[in-house]
Design a protein around this motif. Structure first.
Motif, PDB file in Angstrom:
ATOM      1  N   VAL A 124       0.840  -1.202   0.000  1.00  0.00           N
ATOM      2  CA  VAL A 124       0.000   0.000   0.000  1.00  0.00           C
ATOM      3  C   VAL A 124       0.877   1.255   0.000  1.00  0.00           C
ATOM      4  O   VAL A 124       0.601   2.220  -0.722  1.00  0.00           O
ATOM      5  N   SER A 125       1.947   1.253   0.795  1.00  0.00           N
ATOM      6  CA  SER A 125       2.847   2.404   0.830  1.00  0.00           C
ATOM      7  C   SER A 125       3.569   2.591  -0.495  1.00  0.00           C
ATOM      8  O   SER A 125       3.859   3.729  -0.899  1.00  0.00           O
ATOM      9  N   TRP A 126       3.875   1.493  -1.181  1.00  0.00           N
ATOM     10  CA  TRP A 126       4.494   1.617  -2.499  1.00  0.00           C
ATOM     11  C   TRP A 126       3.560   2.332  -3.464  1.00  0.00           C
ATOM     12  O   TRP A 126       3.999   3.106  -4.312  1.00  0.00           O
ATOM     13  N   TRP A 127       2.253   2.075  -3.325  1.00  0.00           N
ATOM     14  CA  TRP A 127       1.278   2.703  -4.217  1.00  0.00           C
ATOM     15  C   TRP A 127       1.018   4.148  -3.813  1.00  0.00           C
ATOM     16  O   TRP A 127       0.921   5.028  -4.667  1.00  0.00           O
ATOM     17  N   HIS A 128       0.890   4.390  -2.511  1.00  0.00           N
ATOM     18  CA  HIS A 128       0.602   5.745  -2.011  1.00  0.00           C
ATOM     19  C   HIS A 128       1.912   6.443  -1.669  1.00  0.00           C
ATOM     20  O   HIS A 128       2.468   6.251  -0.599  1.00  0.00           O
ATOM     21  N   ARG A 129       2.374   7.279  -2.582  1.00  0.00           N
ATOM     22  CA  ARG A 129       3.659   7.948  -2.381  1.00  0.00           C
ATOM     23  C   ARG A 129       3.493   9.439  -2.123  1.00  0.00           C
ATOM     24  O   ARG A 129       4.423  10.218  -2.284  1.00  0.00           O
ATOM     25  N   GLU A 130       2.285   9.817  -1.726  1.00  0.00           N
ATOM     26  CA  GLU A 130       2.040  11.237  -1.517  1.00  0.00           C
ATOM     27  C   GLU A 130       2.641  11.756  -0.218  1.00  0.00           C
ATOM     28  O   GLU A 130       2.732  12.968  -0.004  1.00  0.00           O
ATOM     29  N   CYS A 131       3.074  10.842   0.667  1.00  0.00           N
ATOM     30  CA  CYS A 131       3.714  11.238   1.918  1.00  0.00           C
ATOM     31  C   CYS A 131       4.529  10.063   2.439  1.00  0.00           C
ATOM     32  O   CYS A 131       4.532   8.988   1.838  1.00  0.00           O
ATOM     33  N   ASP A 132       5.217  10.266   3.576  1.00  0.00           N
ATOM     34  CA  ASP A 132       6.072   9.224   4.152  1.00  0.00           C
ATOM     35  C   ASP A 132       5.460   8.575   5.393  1.00  0.00           C
ATOM     36  O   ASP A 132       6.173   7.915   6.148  1.00  0.00           O
ATOM     37  N   GLU A 133       4.164   8.730   5.603  1.00  0.00           N
ATOM     38  CA  GLU A 133       3.525   8.192   6.798  1.00  0.00           C
ATOM     39  C   GLU A 133       2.728   6.935   6.428  1.00  0.00           C
ATOM     40  O   GLU A 133       1.657   7.020   5.797  1.00  0.00           O
ATOM     41  N   PRO A 134       3.218   5.727   6.789  1.00  0.00           N
ATOM     42  CA  PRO A 134       2.524   4.493   6.404  1.00  0.00           C
ATOM     43  C   PRO A 134       1.085   4.420   6.898  1.00  0.00           C
ATOM     44  O   PRO A 134       0.223   3.878   6.205  1.00  0.00           O
ATOM     45  N   ALA A 135       0.805   4.940   8.095  1.00  0.00           N
ATOM     46  CA  ALA A 135      -0.561   4.900   8.608  1.00  0.00           C
ATOM     47  C   ALA A 135      -1.498   5.735   7.735  1.00  0.00           C
ATOM     48  O   ALA A 135      -2.669   5.377   7.551  1.00  0.00           O
ATOM     49  N   CYS A 136      -0.995   6.822   7.198  1.00  0.00           N
ATOM     50  CA  CYS A 136      -1.795   7.646   6.279  1.00  0.00           C
ATOM     51  C   CYS A 136      -2.121   6.855   5.024  1.00  0.00           C
ATOM     52  O   CYS A 136      -3.238   6.923   4.499  1.00  0.00           O
ATOM     53  N   HIS A 137      -1.157   6.090   4.530  1.00  0.00           N
ATOM     54  CA  HIS A 137      -1.400   5.254   3.356  1.00  0.00           C
ATOM     55  C   HIS A 137      -2.468   4.212   3.651  1.00  0.00           C
ATOM     56  O   HIS A 137      -3.338   3.938   2.812  1.00  0.00           O
ATOM     57  N   MET A 138      -2.395   3.617   4.837  1.00  0.00           N
ATOM     58  CA  MET A 138      -3.347   2.563   5.176  1.00  0.00           C
ATOM     59  C   MET A 138      -4.777   3.081   5.313  1.00  0.00           C
ATOM     60  O   MET A 138      -5.722   2.430   4.867  1.00  0.00           O
ATOM     61  N   VAL A 139      -4.962   4.249   5.916  1.00  0.00           N
ATOM     62  CA  VAL A 139      -6.331   4.757   6.044  1.00  0.00           C
ATOM     63  C   VAL A 139      -6.886   5.127   4.677  1.00  0.00           C
ATOM     64  O   VAL A 139      -8.099   5.050   4.447  1.00  0.00           O
ATOM     65  N   SER A 140      -6.007   5.520   3.742  1.00  0.00           N
ATOM     66  CA  SER A 140      -6.473   5.769   2.375  1.00  0.00           C
ATOM     67  C   SER A 140      -6.890   4.465   1.715  1.00  0.00           C
ATOM     68  O   SER A 140      -7.801   4.456   0.879  1.00  0.00           O
ATOM     69  N   MET A 141      -6.202   3.366   2.051  1.00  0.00           N
ATOM     70  CA  MET A 141      -6.603   2.071   1.529  1.00  0.00           C
ATOM     71  C   MET A 141      -7.906   1.595   2.160  1.00  0.00           C
ATOM     72  O   MET A 141      -8.774   1.029   1.492  1.00  0.00           O
ATOM     73  N   MET A 142      -8.072   1.859   3.459  1.00  0.00           N
ATOM     74  CA  MET A 142      -9.241   1.362   4.182  1.00  0.00           C
ATOM     75  C   MET A 142     -10.519   2.073   3.767  1.00  0.00           C
ATOM     76  O   MET A 142     -11.596   1.471   3.732  1.00  0.00           O
ATOM     77  N   TRP A 143     -10.433   3.357   3.458  1.00  0.00           N
ATOM     78  CA  TRP A 143     -11.623   4.145   3.156  1.00  0.00           C
ATOM     79  C   TRP A 143     -11.355   5.083   1.996  1.00  0.00           C
ATOM     80  O   TRP A 143     -10.311   5.707   1.934  1.00  0.00           O
ATOM     81  N   GLY A 144     -12.303   5.187   1.104  1.00  0.00           N
ATOM     82  CA  GLY A 144     -12.272   6.210   0.084  1.00  0.00           C
ATOM     83  C   GLY A 144     -11.347   5.910  -1.070  1.00  0.00           C
ATOM     84  O   GLY A 144     -10.828   4.798  -1.246  1.00  0.00           O
ATOM     85  N   SER A 145     -11.124   6.929  -1.882  1.00  0.00           N
ATOM     86  CA  SER A 145     -10.317   6.806  -3.085  1.00  0.00           C
ATOM     87  C   SER A 145      -9.570   8.114  -3.297  1.00  0.00           C
ATOM     88  O   SER A 145     -10.185   9.157  -3.486  1.00  0.00           O
ATOM     89  N   GLY A 146      -8.253   8.068  -3.254  1.00  0.00           N
ATOM     90  CA  GLY A 146      -7.487   9.294  -3.446  1.00  0.00           C
ATOM     91  C   GLY A 146      -6.121   9.209  -2.806  1.00  0.00           C
ATOM     92  O   GLY A 146      -5.783   8.231  -2.140  1.00  0.00           O
ATOM     93  N   ASP A 147      -5.325  10.243  -2.997  1.00  0.00           N
ATOM     94  CA  ASP A 147      -3.949  10.301  -2.504  1.00  0.00           C
ATOM     95  C   ASP A 147      -3.703  11.615  -1.765  1.00  0.00           C
ATOM     96  O   ASP A 147      -3.147  12.546  -2.334  1.00  0.00           O
ATOM     97  N   PRO A 148      -4.080  11.717  -0.509  1.00  0.00           N
ATOM     98  CA  PRO A 148      -4.772  10.734   0.340  1.00  0.00           C
ATOM     99  C   PRO A 148      -6.280  10.784   0.130  1.00  0.00           C
ATOM    100  O   PRO A 148      -6.783  11.650  -0.580  1.00  0.00           O
ATOM    101  N   ALA A 149      -6.984   9.874   0.791  1.00  0.00           N
ATOM    102  CA  ALA A 149      -8.421   9.748   0.576  1.00  0.00           C
ATOM    103  C   ALA A 149      -9.257  10.492   1.615  1.00  0.00           C
ATOM    104  O   ALA A 149     -10.284  11.078   1.280  1.00  0.00           O
TER     105      ALA A 149
END
Length: 597
Positions: free
Chosen positions: A436-461
């Motif tokens: 998920v972090s490999w896909w979400h490169r908009e920031c360096d916070e893995p938890a931010c990447h995960m919540v974008s995966m868990m809910w919604g659609s976007g970078d971040p969501a």
């Protein structure tokens, strides 16, 4: 000793096909990104195709590598109906030269010229090689943005390298290296190997090196991570002199919920109380964040001197959400909200107004409870993001469909959480978080990447990064907990039907309507439908619900419903934004004041 032998050339064939369309850009200016995309789209609709067949020649690989622009010669033809057939062209191409405007990017620039039926012809094409979120290396290296000038006409569009054409390119390079003749095959193969090593190395530096550096930064942060604010602290809830108490509430199905009450002494009659309800995986922490002026403090400062923050069964603070369970949003509507309202009402008395401000699935479930008649005597409700008609982006629909199977069956986990990346040891869930972090490169916070995966659609969501305090972004993993998959299944059922509905018709739910939206047309409680105009989680759910209730409610009830869309905000930053006290909270306080204070 100097090698007196002639250099070994590298040659290969490249073919690209696509569509172009007349471009309205001034002739002195280059087309922008929208011109290229528009030209491709309109050209495809009108059938204005274009193709180029080129022979790329690098006569001296050593000189090519020493040249900072990496120019190679081109010879071939351009084909298309707008040219009346094929036109012979010559020119040059700069292969993976550094981008003067972006040190992390490379460009490939094609310059071709010839003479067609309408006079001189020129084509300038650019491939933008830059690492963006997602797997974009193929798109970047096979997508040529072209500016074609033929006589007095000008066209813009995009040409593409197909998989077959790319395979043909590789075959042509190998075939020319192995063909009989001079220089020897060994020297030609060595030259081709040097060129390919340069090409692969440039792509590695663009697409892989930054990811390795980011991975090292994240590993360092994980090893040294300390939350800047104590987890679960209530210190952001109050100022000196305020009275803070915790209340425990038992539900009829055997759960214990909590209420944090903050009171500020004030002269005169006590105004109405306000109850704040969080969403799924968040908690009361979202209302009492000490890093900025939070909603509790704002309300206390603006005359609402009795504010309650609930933690009901969907709270990220509760460990029961980290196991597989059968609880749905029907349980929240049936058991949690009635128990919370009863506890608050017992404390404040029957005469005082009680307002509810709810977020996300806390909003949805409270409106379910209100529509079902499980709660009553509410002066007003503020619903953020979603109420009774959940609508989500198409990518969220895909995730809602596959997430329960992926998490429970393939990963063997009973829940999903923002903290998967921080788990010790190498686990399947940690590998998913890394992906998920490999896909979400908009920031360096893995938890931010995960919540974008868990809910919604976007970078971040869930929010706009610019709206968050830096400390808030750093502790995203503390502010969002785990969730079992049953809630995802319930949201999926509601999205499929377009309205709030029960998930299972079991005896325990017999007091609840099959469709909450149908029962909501008789509502007599004032409701403010609140949302950001960049909501990537529940999109336009609240504007849609407002229109639906406003259309079907009796004329006398229409004045009960209001809609407020906040520009520049998304889903979660409505409450968690660093400037929400300026941009959002005044709308909430104004509505509560007008609806009985």
């Amino acid at each position: 000793m100097t090698d007196s032998r002639p250099p070994a050339p590298v040659r290969f064939h490249e073919r690209m096909e696509g569509f172009v369309h007349p471009c309205a850009t001034d002739r002195a200016a280059a087309p922008d990104a929208t011109d290229y995309e528009r030209g491709f789209r309109l050209g495809r609709a009108d059938g204005v195709s274009l193709a180029i067949d080129l022979e790329v020649s690098i006569e001296d690989v050593a000189a090519f590598l020493d040249d900072p622009e990496h120019w190679a010669a081109l010879r071939g033809r351009i084909e298309g109906p707008l040219l009346g057939g094929a036109v012979a062209v010559e020119g040059r191409v700069s292969l993976l030269a550094a981008d003067a405007g972006d040190a992390s990017a490379r460009v490939m620039r094609y310059e071709l010229s010839g003479t067609g039926a309408e006079g001189p012809l020129s084509l300038v094409g650019i491939k933008f090689v830059k690492d963006d979120p997602g797997f974009d290396i193929w798109r970047d290296t096979t997508r040529l943005h072209v500016d074609l000038r033929h006589g007095d006409a000008r066209h813009a569009g995009i040409l593409l390298v197909s998989v077959g054409a790319f395979a043909a390119l590789l075959r042509s390079m190998l075939r020319r290296a192995l063909a009989p003749g001079q220089p020897s095959r060994r020297r030609r193969l060595a030259a081709a190997a040097r060129y390919n090593a340069f090409f692969a190395g440039a792509l590695w530096r663009v697409y892989v090196t930054p990811q390795i550096a980011a991975w090292r930064r994240r590993r360092h942060l994980a090893a040294t991570r300390q939350s800047p604010i104590a987890i679960g602290t209530p210190r952001g809830a109050s100022d000196p002199g305020d009275l803070v108490t915790t209340h425990y509430v038992e539900t009829d199905d055997g759960l214990t919920l909590t209420l944090l009450r903050v009171r500020r002494p004030a002269p005169g009659p006590a105004p109405g109380a306000v109850l704040l309800l969080h969403g799924l995986t968040s908690s009361s922490d979202m209302f009492i964040m000490p890093e900025h002026r939070n909603v509790v403090r704002y309300l206390l400062e603006h005359g609402f001197t009795d504010v309650w923050c609930a933690d009901f069964r969907m709270s990220g603070r509760f460990v029961h959400n980290l196991r597989r369970q059968r609880d749905t949003m029907d349980d929240v509507a049936l058991f949690d909200h009635p128990a919370l309202i009863a506890a608050v009402r017992a404390a404040i008395g029957p005469e005082r107004n009680l307002h509810v401000v709810a977020h996300c699935l806390g909003s949805l479930t409270f409106m379910m409870s209100l529509a079902a008649g499980r709660v009553a005597g509410i002066a007003s409700v503020v619903c953020n993001s979603v109420a009774l008609t959940p609508r989500v982006p198409w990518w969220s629909r895909v995730k809602l469909r596959v997430a329960p199977f992926l998490v429970e069956t393939l990963l063997g986990r009973p829940y999903v959480t923002a903290r998967w990346r921080d788990q010790p040891g190498l686990t399947r869930s940690e590998l998913v978080a890394r992906l998920v972090s490999w896909w979400h490169r908009e920031c360096d916070e893995p938890a931010c990447h995960m919540v974008s995966m868990m809910w919604g659609s976007g970078d971040p969501a869930l929010f706009n990064h610019a709206n968050l305090h830096a400390v808030t972004h750093q502790r995203i993993g503390d502010l969002f907990g785990g969730s079992s998959m049953t809630y995802y299944r319930h949201v999926r059922a509601m999205v499929r039907r377009g309205v709030a509905c029960t998930l299972r018709r079991e005896p325990r739910y017999r007091e609840l309507p099959a469709s909450y939206a149908a029962a909501a047309h008789a509502l007599t409680t004032p409701v403010l439908f609140l949302c950001g105009d960049h909501n990537n989680v529940f999109t336009d759910s609240n504007p849609h619900c407002f229109e639906r209730l406003h259309t079907y409610a009796p004329a006398a009830a229409r004045s009960l419903f209001e809609l407020r869309v906040v520009p520049g905000y998304g889903h979660q930053d409505i409450f968690m934004g660093r400037d929400s006290d300026r941009d959002v909270f005044p709308h909430i306080a104004d509505f509560l004041r007008r609806r009985g204070g």
